[in-house]
Write a protein that holds these residues in place. Structure first.
Motif, PDB file in Angstrom:
ATOM      1  N   GLN A 277      -0.749  10.465  -5.659  1.00  0.00           N
ATOM      2  CA  GLN A 277      -1.707  10.662  -4.574  1.00  0.00           C
ATOM      3  C   GLN A 277      -1.529  12.063  -3.983  1.00  0.00           C
ATOM      4  N   TRP A 279       0.721  12.995  -1.172  1.00  0.00           N
ATOM      5  CA  TRP A 279       1.764  13.038  -0.146  1.00  0.00           C
ATOM      6  C   TRP A 279       2.698  14.236  -0.358  1.00  0.00           C
ATOM      7  N   ASP A 282       5.735  15.033   2.172  1.00  0.00           N
ATOM      8  CA  ASP A 282       6.709  13.944   2.218  1.00  0.00           C
ATOM      9  C   ASP A 282       7.885  14.332   1.327  1.00  0.00           C
ATOM     10  N   LEU A 368       5.892   6.108  -4.204  1.00  0.00           N
ATOM     11  CA  LEU A 368       4.861   5.693  -3.251  1.00  0.00           C
ATOM     12  C   LEU A 368       5.363   4.583  -2.336  1.00  0.00           C
ATOM     13  N   SER A 369       6.190   3.720  -2.847  1.00  0.00           N
ATOM     14  CA  SER A 369       6.762   2.661  -2.024  1.00  0.00           C
ATOM     15  C   SER A 369       7.649   3.241  -0.922  1.00  0.00           C
ATOM     16  N   ARG A 372       5.390   4.757   1.736  1.00  0.00           N
ATOM     17  CA  ARG A 372       4.722   3.746   2.564  1.00  0.00           C
ATOM     18  C   ARG A 372       5.701   3.035   3.493  1.00  0.00           C
ATOM     19  N   ASP A 373       6.936   2.919   3.082  1.00  0.00           N
ATOM     20  CA  ASP A 373       7.928   2.290   3.952  1.00  0.00           C
ATOM     21  C   ASP A 373       8.300   3.196   5.123  1.00  0.00           C
ATOM     22  N   ILE A 375       6.349   5.537   6.774  1.00  0.00           N
ATOM     23  CA  ILE A 375       5.321   5.754   7.798  1.00  0.00           C
ATOM     24  C   ILE A 375       5.312   4.640   8.850  1.00  0.00           C
ATOM     25  N   THR A 381       0.468   3.049  13.116  1.00  0.00           N
ATOM     26  CA  THR A 381      -0.547   2.190  12.497  1.00  0.00           C
ATOM     27  C   THR A 381      -1.959   2.574  12.929  1.00  0.00           C
ATOM     28  N   GLN A 384      -3.381   5.252  10.570  1.00  0.00           N
ATOM     29  CA  GLN A 384      -3.665   4.692   9.246  1.00  0.00           C
ATOM     30  C   GLN A 384      -4.865   3.755   9.285  1.00  0.00           C
ATOM     31  N   ALA A 414      -3.282  11.056   3.119  1.00  0.00           N
ATOM     32  CA  ALA A 414      -3.440   9.608   3.042  1.00  0.00           C
ATOM     33  C   ALA A 414      -4.850   9.118   2.733  1.00  0.00           C
TER      34      ALA A 414
END
Length: 561
Positions: A277, A279, A282, A368-369, A372-373, A375, A381, A384, A414
């Protein structure tokens, strides 16, 4: 032996007759619009001006569509977006001095983003050129000097016979990779004077190809085929070269994970098993790319936003394909290949052997996991959820244009663009006010799809006058304004650095009432109602404004988290 340069195109009898009997009442401005039409232009953007009246008068006699905005910089942003969407050079007609200079920020963005804009400016009369001492209104000592460091090339025309060639040369420059804005300048008296020159019909300005050198692609293909952990960074050059399908073919042949830069959004399918994606801000993504033993960078100079703010330090071999010679190896040593992304990717497809890596997709899922963990741990939230609501409301094929606002910073990382050439922002130069006027230019380019613009309340004030343009031309643009009472992102920077912010709070209008005063429907929404309100606005023909009062936060950079 006959050489190509010995061939001369002889006019037909009808062409000769037309050339010898040009229609009466034409001026130097007619030579401009005739040349533009001959090059394939159908639409021009701009504002009228005193020194450009000869050009305005000629437009009245032409078939070119004129789209007039209210501020020259906004007209430049509209032309920028038209060029991005169509891939054609977008004519931008400007007056002299203040009018011309007001377009500088837009042309800087077009240069940074490689958008083909053909700016044509008037100048003071020929007698006043060169000194800045003659007292003409709008006079500058050297107007073109203000643009030489901003645009790709400058093309003055000082006589009517120079106009067609100057414009054709500029057109060719704008559309030769790397694309970019160009500057043509014509004095007032040259535009106004009557002309007996024949109507401009035969104009050749074919852009030059920029193929890769075969010995370089041979080495690159060998490195990629023999790599253990190849990876790809895809930038805006992939989108501009219409090379997304070739990128996907190469990534699948090499089993190489792909991450896209902010300018390269949509160049690779978001949900593809090999997609990292976007990111890039990151640390988990950065670590993965740094660990690649061969990193292919296509169409990116690896600038600040594409290199985790210059903290990215690849440890393996780097291959960089870049059409802009000045960006080649400008930030990292590499096997530099000066080429158009499409031609270079095609060469790699023809020479790189297939490699199989059963672990690649799994390693992508793991990265990616981790992203996502991280953020949710920052309790972000709302941001997002807003992006998810916008994505559901916006048709997959519709383009979106984002100003320099917190939600855009989130979108770079994102937001699923759903395809190439659909998500655009001002990240090239980073100026405020891009989103709405650019969206207007996109709606002119393709009226079959609704267009979304996203601004903060600070950026919205830069382009609020263009609500009149949207209404005048009935352009199908929905403008989402996130109202947080000030310059939101500029609150965060000084607060992080100094503990408090200065000069970031704004008195602003009632945006809904203001939109309605222009005859543009407006609605005030909430995070919970955003999706339905936005979808309704996008489905309604013509312009609309959706205002979302909300204070948003950026995710913490991973090297600080």
């Amino acid at each position: 032996m006959t050489h190509d340069h010995d061939l001369v195109l002889r006019p037909t009898a009808a062409q000769s007759a037309a050339a010898l009997n040009p229609p009466p009442g034409r001026n130097g401005g007619d030579l401009v619009v005739e040349t533009l039409a001959g090059l394939g232009a159908t639409t021009v953007f701009g504002l009228p001006g005193r020194h450009a009246l000869g050009l305005s008068d000629a437009l009245r006699r032409s078939d070119l569509r004129y789209v007039g905005l209210r501020v020259e910089n906004n007209a430049g942003f509209a032309a920028d977006a038209y060029g991005r969407i169509t891939g054609e050079a977008a004519p931008l007609l400007l007056s002299t001095g203040p009018g011309a200079l007001t377009s500088l920020a837009a042309l800087q963005e077009a240069r940074a983003a490689s958008a083909p804009v053909l700016a044509i400016s008037s100048q003071v009369p020929t007698a006043g050129l060169g000194g800045g001492r003659h007292g003409y209104v709008h006079e500058l000592p050297d107007q073109a000097a203000s643009f030489r460091g901003v645009v790709k090339s400058v093309h003055p025309a000082r006589a009517q016979s120079q106009i067609p060639s100057a414009i054709a040369e500029a057109w060719k420059s704008a559309l030769t990779a790397p694309h970019g804005p160009v500057w043509v300048e014509i004095p007032q008296d040259v535009l106004l004077a009557g002309t007996h020159l024949p109507v401009v019909t035969a104009v050749d300005a074919t852009p030059e190809d920029l193929p890769p050198r075969p010995e370089l692609t041979a080495v690159a293909a060998d490195w990629l085929t023999g790599a253990d952990r190849p990876a790809i960074i895809a930038g805006g050059g992939v989108v501009r070269a219409d090379a997304s399908k070739k990128l996907r073919q190469l990534a699948e042949r090499l089993d190489a994970p792909v991450v896209t830069t902010p300018g390269g959004k949509g160049a690779f399918p978001w949900e593809h098993p090999l997609s990292l994606q976007s990111w890039l801000e990151d640390r988990h993504t950065t670590d993965f790319l740094e660990d690649a033993d061969v990193l292919l960078v296509v169409g990116s100079g690896l600038g600040e936003l594409s290199s985790h703010h210059h903290t990215f330090t690849p440890r393996g071999r780097v291959i960089q394909i870049e059409a802009d010679l000045g960006k080649l190896e400008s930030n990292h040593p590499a096997l530099g290949i000066h080429a158009d992304a499409r031609l270079a990717l095609q060469a790699l497809l023809e020479t790189a052997a297939e490699r199989t890596d059963d672990t690649a997709a799994g390693r992508v899922r793991e990265v990616l996991s981790r992203v996502r963990d991280r953020i949710p741990s920052q309790r972000l939230t709302l941001e997002q959820d807003l992006l998810a609501s916008i994505r559901r409301a916006l048709p997959a094929s519709s383009p979106s244009f984002w100003d320099m606002t917190i939600l855009a910073y989130w979108a770079w990382s994102a937001f699923d663009a759903k395809g190439p050439n659909t998500l655009h922002s001002a990240q090239g130069a980073g100026g405020l006010g891009y989103g709405f006027p650019a969206a207007l230019g996109a709606a002119v380019a393709d009226p079959t799809r609704p267009v979304l613009a996203v601004s903060g309340d600070g950026g919205a004030l830069y382009s609020i006058a263009e609500l009149a343009t949207a209404r005048q031309y009935d352009l199908d643009v929905t403008w989402l304004i996130v109202d947080d009472g000030g310059y939101g992102i500029l609150r965060e920077y000084p607060t992080d650095a100094f503990g408090q912010a200065t000069a970031t709070e704004l008195t602003r209008p009632d945006y809904v009432a203001l939109a309605e005063s222009f005859g543009v429907p407006g609605v005030r929404t909430t995070p919970q109602a955003l999706e339905s309100d936005l979808a309704k606005a996008l489905a309604s023909p013509g312009p609309s404004v959706v205002v979302l009062p909300a204070v948003l936060r950026m995710f913490t950079p991973t090297h600080l988290a």
